[in-house]
Design an enzyme around this catalytic site. Sequence first.
Site, PDB file in Angstrom:
ATOM      1  N   CYS A 115      33.428   2.988  -2.422  1.00 19.35           N
ATOM      2  CA  CYS A 115      33.862   3.873  -3.504  1.00 19.35           C
ATOM      3  C   CYS A 115      33.445   5.320  -3.207  1.00 19.35           C
ATOM      4  O   CYS A 115      34.047   5.957  -2.350  1.00 19.35           O
ATOM      5  CB  CYS A 115      33.332   3.374  -4.846  1.00 19.35           C
ATOM      6  SG  CYS A 115      34.198   4.071  -6.280  1.00 19.35           S
ATOM      7  N   HIS A 215      34.971  -2.093  -4.871  1.00 27.79           N
ATOM      8  CA  HIS A 215      33.578  -2.552  -4.892  1.00 27.79           C
ATOM      9  C   HIS A 215      33.496  -4.009  -4.445  1.00 27.79           C
ATOM     10  O   HIS A 215      33.549  -4.925  -5.276  1.00 27.79           O
ATOM     11  CB  HIS A 215      32.995  -2.395  -6.297  1.00 27.79           C
ATOM     12  CG  HIS A 215      32.666  -0.994  -6.650  1.00 27.79           C
ATOM     13  ND1 HIS A 215      31.395  -0.468  -6.514  1.00 27.79           N
ATOM     14  CD2 HIS A 215      33.453   0.010  -7.106  1.00 27.79           C
ATOM     15  CE1 HIS A 215      31.410   0.808  -6.893  1.00 27.79           C
ATOM     16  NE2 HIS A 215      32.639   1.120  -7.249  1.00 27.79           N
ATOM     17  N   GLU A 217      30.968  -5.629  -3.544  1.00 27.39           N
ATOM     18  CA  GLU A 217      29.747  -6.255  -4.070  1.00 27.39           C
ATOM     19  C   GLU A 217      29.929  -6.808  -5.483  1.00 27.39           C
ATOM     20  O   GLU A 217      29.097  -7.590  -5.969  1.00 27.39           O
ATOM     21  CB  GLU A 217      28.577  -5.256  -4.035  1.00 27.39           C
ATOM     22  CG  GLU A 217      28.475  -4.306  -5.211  1.00 27.39           C
ATOM     23  CD  GLU A 217      29.527  -3.200  -5.221  1.00 27.39           C
ATOM     24  OE1 GLU A 217      29.599  -2.456  -6.220  1.00 27.39           O
ATOM     25  OE2 GLU A 217      30.266  -3.071  -4.222  1.00 27.39           O
TER      26      GLU A 217
END
Length: 235
Positions: A115, A215, A217
């Site tokens: 990001c 993202h 994660e």
Amino acid sequence: MLRQPLIGVTTYLTRARWGAAWDLPAALLPASYAQHVQRAGGLAVQLPPDEPATAGNLVRRLDGLVLAGGEDLDPVLYGEQPHPRAGVPVPERDAWELALLGAALERGVPVLGICRGMQLMNVHAGGSLCQHLPDEVGHEDHNPAVGTFTDHLIKPEPDSRLGRLLPEPCDVATHHHQSVSRLGDGLVATARAEDGTIEALERPGDLFAVGVQWHPEARDDLRLMRALVEAASAA
């Protein structure tokens, strides 16, 4: 047992509240970043902002670098005035992460930008950012609600490192209101959203240097982080 590579992850620098009474400046990071590194086989260490001059000494001790998400970059870095919807910049973090990235590229340390991290990679290479994406695409699907991630489709370029890792169009977790505008020198766009927004970029060549606007994660797909950990192990 094989040596686990040490993966540094950059942090926010902000004021935070916790416990019964603490309300202090803090270097913090959502736990999902470290957990994602760990699940991919790496050892995670947080990298709070420091003096840029120390970046080279720190990067020498790392096997890989993750540039985490966070606040908007200072538009002065790419020669623009701030948009009314741009967030308040954190110059200490900007300077630190630009220095870390420069040291990692110089030393051949694998990098994954997430990001804001992808946007920083682009600005480091001389590129610019769209400061408020809804102005360009006419909708807010990249950042529809505060504090949540929303899935949208991305289409990877097949003839790219990212395309080999993610060979099919897939849904990714998104939360951003800025994006790459002018692509930086030496970078190539390797995925786009359906509205044309650049969703990934990379430096061609042997070094793993990949940025994604989403993202990873925030979801269970470990392919990108495993690729970074594998590159860090090989390096």
